[in-house]
Scaffold this active site. Structure first.
Site, PDB file in Angstrom:
ATOM      1  N   GLU A 268       0.732  -1.203  -0.103  1.00 19.94           N
ATOM      2  CA  GLU A 268      -0.205  -0.057  -0.070  1.00 19.94           C
ATOM      3  C   GLU A 268       0.991   1.384   0.087  1.00 19.94           C
ATOM      4  O   GLU A 268       0.757   2.172   0.726  1.00 19.94           O
ATOM      5  CB  GLU A 268      -0.819  -0.075   1.219  1.00 19.94           C
TER       6      GLU A 268
ATOM      7  N   ASP B 249      -8.315  -9.066   3.949  1.00 18.04           N
ATOM      8  CA  ASP B 249      -8.013  -7.906   5.114  1.00 18.04           C
ATOM      9  C   ASP B 249      -9.124  -7.962   5.902  1.00 18.04           C
ATOM     10  O   ASP B 249      -9.790  -7.006   5.930  1.00 18.04           O
ATOM     11  CB  ASP B 249      -7.802  -6.580   4.178  1.00 18.04           C
TER      12      ASP B 249
ATOM     13  N   GLU C 195     -12.553  -2.612  11.981  1.00 19.92           N
ATOM     14  CA  GLU C 195     -12.556  -1.856  10.866  1.00 19.92           C
ATOM     15  C   GLU C 195     -13.621  -2.147   9.831  1.00 19.92           C
ATOM     16  O   GLU C 195     -14.064  -1.296   9.102  1.00 19.92           O
ATOM     17  CB  GLU C 195     -11.246  -2.019  10.288  1.00 19.92           C
TER      18      GLU C 195
END
Length: 703
Positions: free
Chosen positions: A295, A369, A397
């Site tokens: 990322e 993820d 998240e």
């Protein structure tokens, strides 16, 4: 020792002490309130007279102070501390005995010896953990006459990963700002730091990474090292080591070098010198956590090197001090024609056996993820020569942030209990991670922390259970989700039998409820862009193809789901043949993983007797209804739960109900555009249109 204990008790009494007023959640599960059952309290009080504590290391002082504070609150009487046992009965004897038959130095042995109680261990850390266990025994109402517990942690490094930044923000944090007041450190030490250490020690957590994996090089400067040193000094008496995330480009950013190439001698020397500087300030520093070439983060691949080259450079710098480098396997390429699922395996599997002995590879529980449900990562079991650390996410998240009631022990257990079949049946992920399968010398389990500056630490009161469950499972992954839920509820909310049963059921069912109204049948990564909140299954354009939703669900007129079999990306081939056999046939694949591995026709009949489309609708509607049932069930415990805590959870459940309807309407209406099939009876079509729902989602993308 006496003076030090007085200081500790003063701080504990001020910050974590007993309160007759409304409970704001600050004390977490360390509530040492007077035992309500008078007969039980008198029984405990009559059996306990003194605490016997010998040589006073800082950790022993912490253990002794905790026992005295806890017993005073629970029993309503002061329990004296003395250096040797008296002739009278009722001594709690803290005993360091290197000959204790324990699996490692952090284990403990609780037992009754005549009319005395013994907390024995090989080291002071074991005594500390045993002291918290003794208090837990009383807090959960267990008879002292049955005191007999021998346990050692199955994982060596049981750690929290904080994604905290220098400006006080937390990446993926939903409970306020960072606990660490960087601008005030090192001069001002917030008493909350000690409370944080106590809470972690109580569940066996022994390591913490204080900063974000998307790391600022600033943490390695003379400005920040004294701040980290100050935290380490607070945590040390509770057996907690500090780690830091590092920016791989630090030699270039801070050192003025023209490169950060891990094979460059000047770069290697820079890291050796910087590591020496850190250990001069923090002698028990744990080591480095690294996110590299992921990322946009810098890493060894920027110089044509591989992950092992980068990890080994840091491992060499840490080796003289006994430090460890933990290298994250969260890497993936922006390939519109590829499968992000496969990348970590493809990059790390060929490197097995090339890492230094003090290097570990940290693998997320699933291959994408931290989704609400993922199959276990195929890397587990695939690197027998390289210690693999588990990375779970405690912060929610992808699980509704701080408005959603989601107990994560079942998610953790689902992964840990999964069978890799790498060495035949019974080769579970847990046995990979704890080292028993491949005889790893080093083991670790990390959880991305859900703490913040909110008074109750985690935003949602029930999210405290996830921090607690992570610690308990890192200590012993064989514990059940139900046992942990009951334990936490008794210590935190209530011990009234009916309310206890209701809350336990709420906890155990909450994760499946969430999956049903968001990503049933193996759907994944269809949440809102960037923020990762709410539904956005229509997302087709982003900075990278694998940040879109359509990349994953692949809905079309012929069906939905990502084909990862031989006819598709063949990601399934990364698993053992036995796992491939379980998941490779859409007719026999477990429904929770169906759309993870198969593109399935809308009208295909499933094992439930429903077509895929009807089953998808059924789960979205029933999942949403389950939140309404959670509200009703929570209302029944109102008389037994502190009013402030009750109101907090009730309000958040109301918000979760609204969000569940948003998810249901968005997904059913969007996928119906492809299935062209009616919503099955008895369910009614949403009153809102898809365009109206899209406008709601769009507001969450505004800055």
């Amino acid at each position: 020792m006496k003076r030090s204990l007085q200081v500790i008790l003063l701080v504990l009494g001020t910050c974590f002490g007993f309160s007759a007023s409304a409970d704001d959640g600050y004390r977490l599960w360390l509530k040492y309130d007077l035992i309500k059952n008078e007969a039980q309290r008198k029984q405990y009080a009559g059996a306990i007279k003194t605490i016997v504590s010998g040589p006073a290391s800082p950790i022993m002082q912490s253990a002794t102070a905790e026992l005295q504070l806890g017993l005073q609150g629970l029993l309503g009487k002061s329990v004296a501390i003395q250096p040797t046992a008296s002739g009278s009965a009722g001594n709690i004897i803290l005993k360091i005995d290197p000959t204790e038959k324990l699996a490692n130095d952090e284990g403990y042995h609780l037992y009754k010896k005549g009319s005395d109680f013994v907390i024995a261990a090989k080291t002071d850390k074991g005594v500390l953990y045993g002291s918290f266990a003794f208090l837990r025994h009383i807090q959960t109402g267990q008879p002292l006459g049955e005191l007999a517990e021998t346990t050692s942690p199955k994982i060596q490094l049981r750690m929290l990963n904080h994604w905290d930044n220098t400006n006080g923000s937390i990446e993926r944090g939903y409970a306020g700002a960072s606990l660490w007041k960087w601008f005030e450190l090192p001069e001002n030490l917030d008493p909350r730091y000690m409370d944080y250490a106590r809470a972690n020690a109580s569940i066996g957590i022994n390591s913490t990474v204080v900063n974000n994996v998307n790391a600022s090089a600033r943490f390695l400067t003379p400005e920040y090292l004294p701040k980290v040193q100050a935290l380490a000094n607070v945590f040390r008496p509770y057996g907690i080591k500090v780690f830091m995330s590092i920016n791989f480009a630090a030699p270039r950013i801070l050192g003025g070098l023209g490169t950060s190439d891990p094979l460059d001698p000047k770069v290697r020397q820079w890291w050796a010198d910087k590591t020496k500087e850190i250990y001069a300030a923090i002698p028990d520093f744990g080591g480095f956590l690294v996110k590299a070439n992921s990322e946009g983060q810098p890493g060894p691949q920027d110089y044509g090197r591989n992950h092992a080259d980068g990890a080994n450079m840091l491992a060499e710098a840490l080796a003289p001090f006994g430090g460890v480098v933990i290298w994250r396997a969260f890497v993936y390429k922006a390939d519109p024609n590829g499968d992000r699922f496969k990348t970590a395996y493809e990059e790390f599997k060929p490197l097995d056996g090339t890492f230094k002995p003090n290097a570990m590879v940290q693998v997320k529980n699933g291959p994408i993820d931290f989704q609400p449900r993922e199959p276990f990562s195929p890397l587990f079991g695939a690197m027998p020569k390289t210690p693999l650390a588990m990375e779970f996410q405690i912060t929610q998240e992808y699980l509704g942030f701080s408005t959603n009631f989601v107990y994560l022990a079942p998610l953790f257990k689902e992964c840990l209990d999964s069978d890799t079949y790498i060495k035949g049946k019974g080769s579970t992920v847990a046995k990979v991670v704890d080292g028993t399968l491949h005889r790893y010398d080093k083991t670790a389990m990390a959880g991305v922390a859900n703490t913040g500056s909110d008074r109750n630490w985690t935003g949602h009161t029930m999210s405290q259970a996830n921090w607690y469950a992570f610690g308990r499972l890192a200590w012993d992954h064989t514990l059940s989700s139900e046992a942990i839920a009951q334990e936490w509820t008794k210590m935190t909310l209530t011990q009234e039998p009916k309310a206890l049963a209701t809350i336990t059921d709420l906890l155990l069912n909450s994760r499946e409820n969430y999956v049903n109204f968001t990503t049933p049948l193996g759907l994944h990564h269809i949440m809102g862009e960037s923020l990762h909140f709410g539904p956005q299954p229509w997302l087709a354009k982003s900075a990278r193809p694998d940040w879109t939703a359509v990349y994953y669900h692949r809905a079309a007129a012929d069906g939905i789901g990502f084909d990862r079999t031989k006819t598709g990306s063949n990601a399934l081939a990364q698993y053992a043949p036995e796992v491939q056999a379980q998941w490779g046939d859409p007719d026999t694949c477990p429904l929770p993983y169906l759309l993870w591995f198969h593109h399935v026709a809308w009208d295909k009949k499933l094992s439930t007797g429903r077509t895929l489309w009807d089953e998808l609708c059924h789960r979205y509607y029933e999942g949403t209804q389950s939140v309404a049932q959670m509200q009703k069930d929570w209302a029944t415990v109102k008389p037994e739960v502190d009013p402030e805590l009750f109101a907090d959870v009730a309000g958040r459940l109301a918000a979760q109900r609204r969000e569940a309807l948003w998810w249901r309407d968005a997904c059913v209406l969007y996928f119906q555009e492809f299935s062209k099939m009616p919503i099955p009876a008895p369910y009614q079509k949403p009153e809102r249109t898809l365009e109206e729902i899209k406008k709601i989602t769009a507001t969450y993308q505004l800055r």
